[in-house]
Design a protein around this motif. Structure first.
Motif, PDB file in Angstrom:
ATOM      1  N   UNK A  50      10.399   7.883 -15.457  1.00  0.00           N
ATOM      2  CA  UNK A  50      10.429   7.182 -14.296  1.00  0.00           C
ATOM      3  C   UNK A  50       9.148   5.769 -14.005  1.00  0.00           C
ATOM      4  N   UNK A  51       8.372   5.867 -14.425  1.00  0.00           N
ATOM      5  CA  UNK A  51       6.868   4.955 -14.551  1.00  0.00           C
ATOM      6  C   UNK A  51       8.633   3.854 -14.990  1.00  0.00           C
ATOM      7  N   UNK A  52       8.444   4.039 -16.390  1.00  0.00           N
ATOM      8  CA  UNK A  52       9.600   2.265 -17.156  1.00  0.00           C
ATOM      9  C   UNK A  52      10.457   1.815 -16.216  1.00  0.00           C
ATOM     10  N   UNK A  53      11.527   3.492 -16.096  1.00  0.00           N
ATOM     11  CA  UNK A  53      12.355   2.031 -14.778  1.00  0.00           C
ATOM     12  C   UNK A  53      12.590   2.162 -14.571  1.00  0.00           C
ATOM     13  N   UNK A  54      11.275   2.522 -13.506  1.00  0.00           N
ATOM     14  CA  UNK A  54      10.841   1.497 -12.339  1.00  0.00           C
ATOM     15  C   UNK A  54      10.547  -0.128 -12.632  1.00  0.00           C
ATOM     16  N   UNK A  55       9.571   0.265 -13.093  1.00  0.00           N
ATOM     17  CA  UNK A  55       9.411  -0.922 -13.713  1.00  0.00           C
ATOM     18  C   UNK A  55      10.308  -2.346 -13.628  1.00  0.00           C
ATOM     19  N   UNK A  56      11.404  -1.444 -14.204  1.00  0.00           N
ATOM     20  CA  UNK A  56      12.487  -2.995 -15.479  1.00  0.00           C
ATOM     21  C   UNK A  56      13.264  -2.007 -15.690  1.00  0.00           C
ATOM     22  N   UNK A  57      13.340  -1.217 -14.983  1.00  0.00           N
ATOM     23  CA  UNK A  57      15.237   0.044 -14.744  1.00  0.00           C
ATOM     24  C   UNK A  57      15.533  -0.271 -16.498  1.00  0.00           C
ATOM     25  N   UNK A  58      16.683   0.153 -16.638  1.00  0.00           N
ATOM     26  CA  UNK A  58      17.135   0.675 -18.310  1.00  0.00           C
ATOM     27  C   UNK A  58      16.593  -0.965 -18.685  1.00  0.00           C
ATOM     28  N   UNK A  59      16.578  -1.497 -19.110  1.00  0.00           N
ATOM     29  CA  UNK A  59      15.758  -2.163 -20.536  1.00  0.00           C
ATOM     30  C   UNK A  59      14.591  -1.739 -20.679  1.00  0.00           C
ATOM     31  N   UNK A  60      13.580  -1.856 -19.840  1.00  0.00           N
ATOM     32  CA  UNK A  60      12.499  -1.233 -19.443  1.00  0.00           C
ATOM     33  C   UNK A  60      12.032   0.008 -20.437  1.00  0.00           C
ATOM     34  N   UNK A  61      13.538   0.715 -19.895  1.00  0.00           N
ATOM     35  CA  UNK A  61      13.059   1.819 -20.401  1.00  0.00           C
ATOM     36  C   UNK A  61      13.430   2.754 -22.589  1.00  0.00           C
ATOM     37  N   UNK A  62      15.321   1.154 -21.925  1.00  0.00           N
ATOM     38  CA  UNK A  62      14.601   1.207 -24.275  1.00  0.00           C
ATOM     39  C   UNK A  62      13.770   0.818 -24.618  1.00  0.00           C
TER      40      UNK A  62
END
Length: 355
Positions: free
Chosen positions: A199-211
């Motif tokens: 959730x932190x990754x998605x909140x900070x930059x969406x799917x690219x950040x999660x990837x």
């Protein structure tokens, strides 16, 4: 599939050899590492196992549970095989092969521990590697994601009772406190941490950040797995050198249960009229194991140098080649499967199958 995933069996074999050699050359340092325990949980191994499990659980989107109803036949088949068939069939196979057929070829004081390890291995459905197998069979990604999310949710509450029940039926003493601690340490806490990271990754930059996050974490996960194997085989080395046949004997019931459960799930999906893109991942999820969790639980319950820990590691050793063979069978049988699936659907609807 990364190079580590593609050749995981090779890396596992190298870690086996390295662990055995290091354990023989440097017994004292490994003995000191084994002594670093709190409530029978080895601290170095626990840290490595968290590195293994958390990245895999960060991939899971529990919002996918909303999609469960779309694939109810495939979901039902997979749940039946995962929770009503696989643990119990493995307990039976362990009792038959390890407890009876192979008993004379195994250390007498480890027979029950080997059976326990096989039960623990079968009681946890696979998570991360399933996405690889599903992709190789052109599986429906939404089904795979929703099935894995549902299995993980069930595992939080069902893993301990099933393991305790089957260990009890096998006349193996169940250390309930340690089992409960294993569930909290290796299922509940990693699920929470993995979802927070996601959730932190998605909140900070969406799917690219999660990837990007997963691209960093995944290699750490595999390296932690390999490091854990080196430690485990360093402690198991003396026993393996004395009886190298143990690995092959432990592999026999694992191979049988993989092919039995994958075949059962595949045929039940065909009989129900489910699409091949759902049946493929259903068969693979039904047969594969969350070996990272199994290794962790076996170590916590029975110790680093136990037969249970070794049995779960044999599961790691055979996982990739045997699952690739199931992928091959699923892909090669697609035409046969779809012919039977159309017939089953037509019969259920009261019509004729389309040619």
């Amino acid at each position: 599939m990364s190079i580590f995933e593609r050749y995981l069996t090779l890396w596992v074999g190298c870690c086996m050899a390295a662990g055995i050699a290091l354990g023989q050359l440097f017994p004292q340092p490994f003995a000191q590492l084994a002594a670093l325990e709190v409530a029978r949980v080895n601290i170095p191994v626990a840290g490595l196992i968290w590195l293994m499990i958390i990245p895999m659980l960060a991939k899971i989107d529990f919002a996918a549970l909303r999609e469960v109803g779309k694939y109810w036949r495939g979901i039902g088949v997979t749940l039946f095989v995962n929770w009503a068939v696989k643990p119990f069939s493995m307990a039976l196979l362990g009792w038959l092969f390890i407890g009876h057929i192979f008993r004379d070829y195994l250390p007498a004081d480890q027979v029950n521990s080997y059976i326990a390890g096989l039960i623990i291995l079968a009681a946890a459905p696979c998570t991360a590697m399933v996405f690889v197998w599903s992709n190789l069979t052109k599986g429906e990604p939404h089904f795979t994601l929703s099935q894995v999310a549902l299995n993980d949710a069930i595992m939080i509450v069902a893993f301990a009772p099933i393991v305790a029940l089957l260990l009890g039926l096998s006349a193996i003493t169940v250390p309930w406190e340690t089992l409960a601690l294993s569930v909290a340490l290796y299922i509940l806490a990693p699920v929470i941490i993995g979802q927070v990271l996601r959730r932190l990754a998605l909140r900070s930059g969406g799917e690219p950040a999660l990837s990007r996050l997963l691209a960093i974490l995944q290699p750490l996960s595999l390296m932690a797995l390999l490091a854990t194997l080196v430690l485990l085989f360093a402690f198991q080395g003396e026993q393996i050198i004395a009886q190298p046949l143990i690995i092959a004997l432990l592999a026999a019931p694992i191979l049988i249960q993989v092919y039995f459960n994958s075949g059962l799930a595949y045929l039940l999906n065909r009989w129900s009229g489910e699409a091949h893109c759902v049946a493929g991942p259903s068969a693979l999820i039904g047969a594969s194991n969350f070996f990272e969790l199994a290794v962790a639980a076996a170590i916590s319950l029975f110790g680093l140098n136990s037969g249970a820990a070794l049995a779960t590691i044999v599961g790691v050793l055979v996982e990739v080649p045997v699952m690739l063979s199931v992928v091959y069978i699923v892909n090669r049988s697609k035409t046969w499967y779809e012919r039977g699936s159309r017939k089953a659907t037509a019969q259920r609807l009261g019509g004729r199958p389309r040619r």
